[in-house]
Design a protein around this motif. Structure first.
Motif, short mmCIF file in Angstrom:
data_model
loop_
_atom_site.label_atom_id
_atom_site.label_comp_id
_atom_site.label_asym_id
_atom_site.label_seq_id
_atom_site.Cartn_x
_atom_site.Cartn_y
_atom_site.Cartn_z
N PRO A 132 -28.79 30.14 -4.72
CA PRO A 132 -29.55 29.43 -5.75
C PRO A 132 -30.78 30.22 -6.17
O PRO A 132 -31.31 31.01 -5.40
N VAL A 133 -31.19 30.00 -7.41
CA VAL A 133 -32.44 30.59 -7.88
C VAL A 133 -33.56 29.63 -7.46
O VAL A 133 -33.50 28.44 -7.75
N ILE A 134 -34.56 30.16 -6.77
CA ILE A 134 -35.66 29.34 -6.26
C ILE A 134 -36.98 29.91 -6.78
O ILE A 134 -37.23 31.11 -6.67
N ALA A 135 -37.80 29.05 -7.36
CA ALA A 135 -39.10 29.47 -7.89
C ALA A 135 -40.19 28.57 -7.33
O ALA A 135 -39.97 27.37 -7.11
N HIS A 136 -41.36 29.15 -7.11
CA HIS A 136 -42.48 28.39 -6.56
C HIS A 136 -43.73 28.64 -7.40
O HIS A 136 -43.98 29.75 -7.85
N GLY A 137 -44.48 27.58 -7.61
CA GLY A 137 -45.78 27.70 -8.26
C GLY A 137 -46.82 26.94 -7.47
O GLY A 137 -46.49 25.94 -6.81
N SER A 138 -48.06 27.40 -7.50
CA SER A 138 -49.13 26.70 -6.79
C SER A 138 -50.40 26.71 -7.63
O SER A 138 -50.61 27.61 -8.44
N TRP A 139 -51.22 25.71 -7.41
CA TRP A 139 -52.46 25.53 -8.18
C TRP A 139 -53.50 24.99 -7.21
O TRP A 139 -53.39 23.87 -6.73
N THR A 140 -54.50 25.81 -6.90
CA THR A 140 -55.52 25.42 -5.92
C THR A 140 -56.78 24.95 -6.63
O THR A 140 -57.22 25.55 -7.60
N GLY A 141 -57.31 23.87 -6.12
CA GLY A 141 -58.52 23.31 -6.71
C GLY A 141 -59.30 22.51 -5.69
O GLY A 141 -59.20 22.74 -4.48
N ARG A 142 -60.04 21.55 -6.20
CA ARG A 142 -60.93 20.74 -5.37
C ARG A 142 -60.66 19.27 -5.65
O ARG A 142 -60.47 18.88 -6.80
N HIS A 181 -49.00 24.16 -11.30
CA HIS A 181 -47.95 24.56 -10.36
C HIS A 181 -46.57 24.40 -10.98
O HIS A 181 -45.72 25.26 -10.83
N ARG A 182 -46.36 23.30 -11.71
CA ARG A 182 -45.05 23.06 -12.31
C ARG A 182 -44.79 24.03 -13.46
O ARG A 182 -43.69 24.54 -13.62
N GLY A 183 -45.81 24.30 -14.25
CA GLY A 183 -45.66 25.27 -15.33
C GLY A 183 -45.32 26.65 -14.80
O GLY A 183 -44.44 27.34 -15.32
N GLN A 184 -46.01 27.06 -13.73
CA GLN A 184 -45.73 28.37 -13.11
C GLN A 184 -44.30 28.44 -12.60
O GLN A 184 -43.59 29.42 -12.81
N ALA A 185 -43.89 27.39 -11.88
CA ALA A 185 -42.55 27.39 -11.29
C ALA A 185 -41.48 27.39 -12.37
O ALA A 185 -40.47 28.10 -12.25
N LEU A 186 -41.70 26.62 -13.41
CA LEU A 186 -40.71 26.55 -14.48
C LEU A 186 -40.57 27.87 -15.21
O LEU A 186 -39.46 28.33 -15.50
N ARG A 187 -41.70 28.54 -15.48
CA ARG A 187 -41.62 29.85 -16.13
C ARG A 187 -40.89 30.86 -15.25
O ARG A 187 -40.07 31.65 -15.73
N ALA A 188 -41.16 30.82 -13.95
CA ALA A 188 -40.48 31.75 -13.04
C ALA A 188 -38.99 31.43 -12.95
O ALA A 188 -38.16 32.35 -12.90
N LEU A 189 -38.66 30.15 -12.95
CA LEU A 189 -37.25 29.77 -12.89
C LEU A 189 -36.52 30.23 -14.16
O LEU A 189 -35.42 30.78 -14.08
N ILE A 190 -37.13 30.00 -15.30
CA ILE A 190 -36.50 30.42 -16.56
C ILE A 190 -36.30 31.92 -16.58
O ILE A 190 -35.25 32.42 -17.02
N GLN A 191 -37.27 32.66 -16.08
CA GLN A 191 -37.12 34.12 -16.00
C GLN A 191 -35.94 34.48 -15.10
O GLN A 191 -35.18 35.40 -15.39
N GLY A 192 -35.77 33.73 -14.02
CA GLY A 192 -34.69 34.01 -13.08
C GLY A 192 -33.31 33.68 -13.61
O GLY A 192 -32.32 34.27 -13.17
N ILE A 193 -33.23 32.74 -14.55
CA ILE A 193 -31.91 32.35 -15.08
C ILE A 193 -31.73 32.74 -16.54
O ILE A 193 -30.73 32.38 -17.16
N ALA A 194 -32.67 33.50 -17.08
CA ALA A 194 -32.66 33.82 -18.52
C ALA A 194 -31.35 34.44 -18.97
O ALA A 194 -30.82 34.10 -20.04
#
Length: 199
Positions: A132-142, A181-194
């Protein structure tokens, strides 16, 4: 190419459809195919995303995309983590989950209010896909003490982006998508399945 999105969330469907514009892909929500949601029995975001994607791929016979996401707070030992959506109980809503988070931080946080949103997205070509294509995104804040803003959902009103000084709920959709985080993961996933969804 038709892809099943393993969610009942119409907002996620709209976001995925928007980001796949220009590709030969039609995204359909699992509910439109009469597919229910499986029990999320995994211990990680990756495991739960795979469970959801495999469930949809098995029942639809189509490729499937699923995500699992949540907020991890170091001062709380990583809570709420995979239990983010049900932190205050299985039937709890966003307000109750936020209330519990703030109470736990007040009691156990010792002044450390850091938090990181995580999102894992997976793409399965079929239910038995061994790679499977797996993508991860993270967003650190306060984590702020008082909710602010009216956009978004979940913990957005108490999650402040340190660079912007605004909570996720104070950001409009394009600004949030660019950082989240979701935007990052989705962009990475799309790149992986483009290549697979190229028009």
């Amino acid at each position: 190419m038709k892809i099943v999105l393993a969610t009942g969330n119409a907002g996620k469907l709209a976001e995925m459809t928007r980001m796949l514009q220009g590709y030969d892909a039609e995204v359909v929500r699992q509910g439109h195919l009469g597919i229910d949601s499986p029990a999320e029995t995994g211990l990680t975001f990756v495991e739960n995303a795979l469970i959801k994607a495999r469930h949809c791929a098995e029942r639809s016979g189509l490729p499937a995309v699923a995500d699992d996401s949540g907020l991890a707070v170091p001062a709380l030992g990583g809570e709420p983590g995979i239990y983010s959506a049900r932190y205050a109980g299985s039937d709890a809503g966003d307000a109750a989950n936020i209330e519990r988070l703030l109470a736990e931080l007040s009691e156990r946080g010792q002044g450390d209010r850091r938090g990181t949103f995580h999102c894992v997205m997976v793409y399965l070509r079929h239910a038995a896909d061994p790679a499977p294509v797996i993508a991860h995104g993270s967003w650190t804040g306060r984590i702020v003490e008082t909710p602010r803003g009216h956009h978004g959902f979940g913990y957005d009103p108490v999650f402040e982006d340190p660079e912007l000084g605004q909570t996720a709920a104070e950001l409009d959709a394009p600004a949030k998508d660019a950082r989240s985080h979701r935007g990052q993961a989705l962009r990475a996933l799309i790149q992986g399945i483009a290549a697979e969804v190229a028009g």
